[in-house]
Design a protein around this motif. Structure first.
Motif, PDB file in Angstrom:
ATOM      1  N   UNK A   1       0.738  -1.146  -0.052  1.00 17.11           N
ATOM      2  CA  UNK A   1       0.024   0.063  -0.002  1.00 17.11           C
ATOM      3  C   UNK A   1       0.680   1.254   0.085  1.00 17.11           C
ATOM      4  N   UNK A   2       0.719   2.204  -0.821  1.00 13.24           N
ATOM      5  CA  UNK A   2       1.519   3.279  -0.979  1.00 13.24           C
ATOM      6  C   UNK A   2       0.759   4.380   0.348  1.00 13.24           C
ATOM      7  N   UNK A   3       1.932   4.509   1.207  1.00  9.37           N
ATOM      8  CA  UNK A   3       1.421   5.521   2.296  1.00  9.37           C
ATOM      9  C   UNK A   3       1.783   6.840   2.235  1.00  9.37           C
ATOM     10  N   UNK A   4       2.540   7.310   1.116  1.00  8.02           N
ATOM     11  CA  UNK A   4       2.745   8.682   0.891  1.00  8.02           C
ATOM     12  C   UNK A   4       1.944   9.836   1.356  1.00  8.02           C
ATOM     13  N   UNK A   5       0.572   9.282   0.903  1.00  7.61           N
ATOM     14  CA  UNK A   5      -0.551  10.496   1.254  1.00  7.61           C
ATOM     15  C   UNK A   5      -0.613  10.704   2.724  1.00  7.61           C
ATOM     16  N   UNK A   6      -0.048   9.525   3.644  1.00  3.66           N
ATOM     17  CA  UNK A   6      -0.391   9.769   5.096  1.00  3.66           C
ATOM     18  C   UNK A   6       0.730  10.417   5.756  1.00  3.66           C
ATOM     19  N   UNK A   7       0.470  11.737   5.906  1.00  2.32           N
ATOM     20  CA  UNK A   7       1.361  12.743   6.478  1.00  2.32           C
ATOM     21  C   UNK A   7       0.596  13.576   7.433  1.00  2.32           C
TER      22      UNK A   7
ATOM     23  N   UNK B   1      -3.587   1.426  -3.439  1.00  2.00           N
ATOM     24  CA  UNK B   1      -3.013  -0.160  -3.396  1.00  2.00           C
ATOM     25  C   UNK B   1      -2.610  -0.721  -4.663  1.00  2.00           C
ATOM     26  N   UNK B   2      -1.272  -0.961  -4.821  1.00  2.00           N
ATOM     27  CA  UNK B   2      -0.690  -1.095  -6.008  1.00  2.00           C
ATOM     28  C   UNK B   2      -1.152   0.002  -7.015  1.00  2.00           C
TER      29      UNK B   2
ATOM     30  N   UNK C   1       0.359   1.714  12.684  1.00  2.52           N
ATOM     31  CA  UNK C   1       0.453   0.608  13.287  1.00  2.52           C
ATOM     32  C   UNK C   1      -0.098  -0.521  12.541  1.00  2.52           C
ATOM     33  N   UNK C   2       0.196  -1.801  13.218  1.00  2.00           N
ATOM     34  CA  UNK C   2      -0.426  -3.131  12.561  1.00  2.00           C
ATOM     35  C   UNK C   2       0.420  -3.557  11.558  1.00  2.00           C
ATOM     36  N   UNK C   3      -0.055  -3.956  10.429  1.00  2.00           N
ATOM     37  CA  UNK C   3       0.750  -4.771   9.419  1.00  2.00           C
ATOM     38  C   UNK C   3       1.729  -3.708   8.657  1.00  2.00           C
ATOM     39  N   UNK C   4       2.454  -3.091   9.417  1.00  2.00           N
ATOM     40  CA  UNK C   4       3.031  -1.621   8.890  1.00  2.00           C
ATOM     41  C   UNK C   4       4.250  -2.486   7.701  1.00  2.00           C
ATOM     42  N   UNK C   5       4.538  -3.663   7.826  1.00  2.00           N
ATOM     43  CA  UNK C   5       5.415  -4.062   6.769  1.00  2.00           C
ATOM     44  C   UNK C   5       4.922  -3.878   5.413  1.00  2.00           C
ATOM     45  N   UNK C   6       3.431  -3.884   5.191  1.00  2.00           N
ATOM     46  CA  UNK C   6       2.930  -3.621   3.836  1.00  2.00           C
ATOM     47  C   UNK C   6       2.720  -2.242   3.362  1.00  2.00           C
ATOM     48  N   UNK C   7       3.487  -1.474   4.132  1.00  2.00           N
ATOM     49  CA  UNK C   7       3.356   0.149   3.702  1.00  2.00           C
ATOM     50  C   UNK C   7       4.711   0.398   3.064  1.00  2.00           C
ATOM     51  N   UNK C   8       4.701   0.768   1.722  1.00  2.00           N
ATOM     52  CA  UNK C   8       5.514   1.665   0.958  1.00  2.00           C
ATOM     53  C   UNK C   8       5.398   2.959   1.033  1.00  2.00           C
ATOM     54  N   UNK C   9       6.749   3.734   0.817  1.00  2.00           N
ATOM     55  CA  UNK C   9       6.898   5.125   0.791  1.00  2.00           C
ATOM     56  C   UNK C   9       6.052   5.719   2.013  1.00  2.00           C
TER      57      UNK C   9
END
Lengths: 275, 297
Positions: free
Chosen positions: A15-21, A40-41, A64-72
């Motif tokens: 999941x692209x987390x770049x929008x989460x600031x 997501x993709x 928090x949580x499954x953070x290993x699936x967060x890119x960027x």
């Protein structure tokens, strides 16, 4: 007030987390945060489709949580702070310009690629290409500081132009390759092809490499006073950096890579804390 | 006002707005830091002919300097930002860069003034910069290693020309009183007394019989001119010395004047000082007035 976003289920692709600031969620209602766009993709999605939301005191955005699936995570961050409770995926802190990003677990490849400002702290290991050039860019990080408590993969600091990378553990192959400027510090061992093509900048290490890198020449013992300034600038950092000796700054110095101009320097500083 | 038999005249010192900066020089030991600082602050008694007024503010322990070596803090005062920048470049370039083992750092935050920004070119392309803690430093290769210099120092608005005159029955009495005053004033931060030993004997008045000169000797206080001019001296007054003070703020100057005046008056008139007065231009030229009675209040 800020938010804790808990990734409740692992997405099929990162999941692209770049929008989460912090700025993006500041002052928003729970509903508004849930409606924020993320991808997501290649597929558009909503924050609320993946994350559980909980308000928190303070200004830090917590993931928090499954953070290993967060890119960027923290990509393009300009101010504010993000705390990742576990590991995170690729390209965390990509082209960050300010603020702080703390990753309590390990970080994937491309940590701090194209970094321009702010500070990234990784409590675990980090993958390949720490502080290197972002895709399509000619230069690596151009400012800021990256702090890794564990070891890092290959190409750490490749083509970095400015800023500081501090590695408490070992560094993989091609560490500091084609460095343009900046300061890279490694407390552990370093892999093959160290500083190959280095143009300028400084690699400081606590232990002598197995052999002097190709294209480098030893210039003897030296006491550069700027290392005291550097050590003092680490006083507010966590251990082991905060414990760097400020008085004894005698170093063994080598310069190179002659094949690329030879203005880079390798400093072996026994006064550094052990990695 | 009379303190221990010494008359404090009801007058004021007239001072002017200036631009100032602080530079910290460090060296392998305090002796060499001092030598570099003495050179850099030499020939800097008055902006009239030196371009800048400068002096040593304090000796610094290794714990108080940026690079953990012994150091000296210097203050520089000039009438304009441009002149201050010119003087800093020349003095750091000729007196600190040249001094063995030295390094130079900013001692103030404020409007940036080049410190190593231009001097770096002495490195002939071999100079390198380091940004540490958000501040840029230049490492200039020299024959004993590297000259480390911060890129800029900070410039602030300041005050120059605080003063008082010590009038005494003998030259010896005036000089010893001024030495006591300077010793007390040098303990204070943010001020310098730029003249030799902090004391000036050639106080001036505005104007001259010679058209080319804007200022000339203060004949009213010259004991040898008592018979030729409208003298301000009493019959038993045979020497006058002046202390000039530059400070980062008016409060700093006021505190220094108070310390100096108290050091003199504490000895009493038996030491030979008859009175203390101050230099001014009628109050029309300088923005800052330091009334002696208010300073001592």
């Amino acid at each position: 007030m800020s938010w804790r976003l808990t990734l409740a289920k692992r997405p099929p692709v990162p999941l692209d987390a770049s929008a989460l600031t912090p700025a993006a969620v500041a002052g928003l209602s729970e509903r508004a945060v849930a409606d924020l766009f993320i991808s997501v993709g290649t597929q558009p999605s909503r924050v609320g489709d993946w994350f559980r939301l909980a308000p928190t005191e303070g200004d830090v955005l917590e993931l928090d949580g499954e953070t290993g699936a967060l890119d960027r995570v923290g990509a393009g961050l300009r101010d504010g702070a993000i705390l990742v409770a576990g590991p995170c995926g690729r390209e965390a802190g990509l082209a960050m310009r300010g603020g702080g990003l703390v990753i309590r677990g390990a970080a994937g490849d491309g940590l701090g690629m194209g970094l321009r400002g702010g500070m990234i702290e990784v409590r675990g290991d980090a993958g390949d290409g720490v502080g290197s050039a972002a895709l399509g860019e000619r230069q690596g990080m151009r400012g800021g500081r990256i702090l890794v408590h564990g070891k890092v993969g290959a190409r750490c600091g490749e083509r970095m132009r400015r800023g500081e990378i501090l590695i408490a553990g070992d560094a993989g192959a091609l560490c500091g390759a084609r460095m343009i400027a900046g300061t890279l510090v490694v407390l552990g061992d370093m892999g093959e092809d160290l500083l190959v093509g280095m143009r300028r900048g400084t690699l400081i290490c606590a232990r002598s490499p197995r052999a002097l890198p190709k294209g480098f020449a030893a210039t003897g013992t030296w006491t550069p006073s700027w290392l005291t300034l550097l050590a003092r600038s680490w006083r507010d950092l966590p251990a082991p950096w905060a414990h760097t000796a400020q008085a004894d700054v005698r170093v063994e110095r080598a310069v190179g890579d002659w094949r690329a101009g030879g203005r880079g320097e390798l400093l072996i500083w026994p006064g550094l804390p052990a990695g | 006002m009379i303190r221990n038999g010494i008359r404090i005249e009801d007058t004021f010192a007239e001072a002017f707005g200036m631009k100032a900066t602080r530079v910290v020089v460090t060296a392998p030991n305090s002796e060499w830091a001092h030598k570099a600082a003495v050179a850099a602050t030499g020939f800097a008694t008055s902006v009239i002919a030196c371009g800048v007024e400068a002096g040593i503010e304090a000796e610094l322990d290794p714990g108080a300097t940026p690079d953990g070596r012994p150091g000296v803090a210097m203050l520089f005062f000039a009438v304009s930002s441009k002149e201050l920048a010119k003087q800093i470049e020349r003095r750091v370039g000729q007196c600190i860069l040249t001094s063995p083992g030295s390094a130079a750092f900013a001692g103030l935050d404020g409007e940036p003034v080049p410190l190593g920004k231009s001097l770096r070119y002495f490195g002939d392309g071999y100079q390198v910069s380091k940004v540490i803690g958000g501040r840029r430093y230049w490492r200039i290769p020299v024959m004993d290693g590297e000259f480390l210099v911060q890129e800029t120092t900070g410039m602030v608005k300041a005050v120059g020309g605080g003063n008082f005159l010590v009038v005494a029955r003998s030259h010896d009495a005036a000089l010893r009183a001024c030495e006591r005053a300077i010793e007390a004033m040098r303990r204070l931060p943010n001020v310098i007394m730029p003249f030799p030993g902090g004391v000036v004997r050639s106080g001036s008045k505005v104007g001259s019989k010679y058209k080319a000169l804007g200022a000339s000797t203060n004949d009213a206080y010259c004991p040898t001119l008592r018979e030729f001019t409208r003298s301000a001296l009493e019959p038993d007054e045979r020497a006058v010395l002046e202390i000039v003070i530059d400070g980062l703020t008016a409060e700093d100057i006021s505190a220094a004047m108070r310390a100096g005046l108290e050091a003199i008056t504490s000895e009493g008139s038996t030491a030979g000082v008859t009175r203390i007065t101050a230099g001014n231009y009628g109050g029309k030229l300088g923005q800052f007035h330091f009334h002696l009675h208010k300073v001592l209040a």
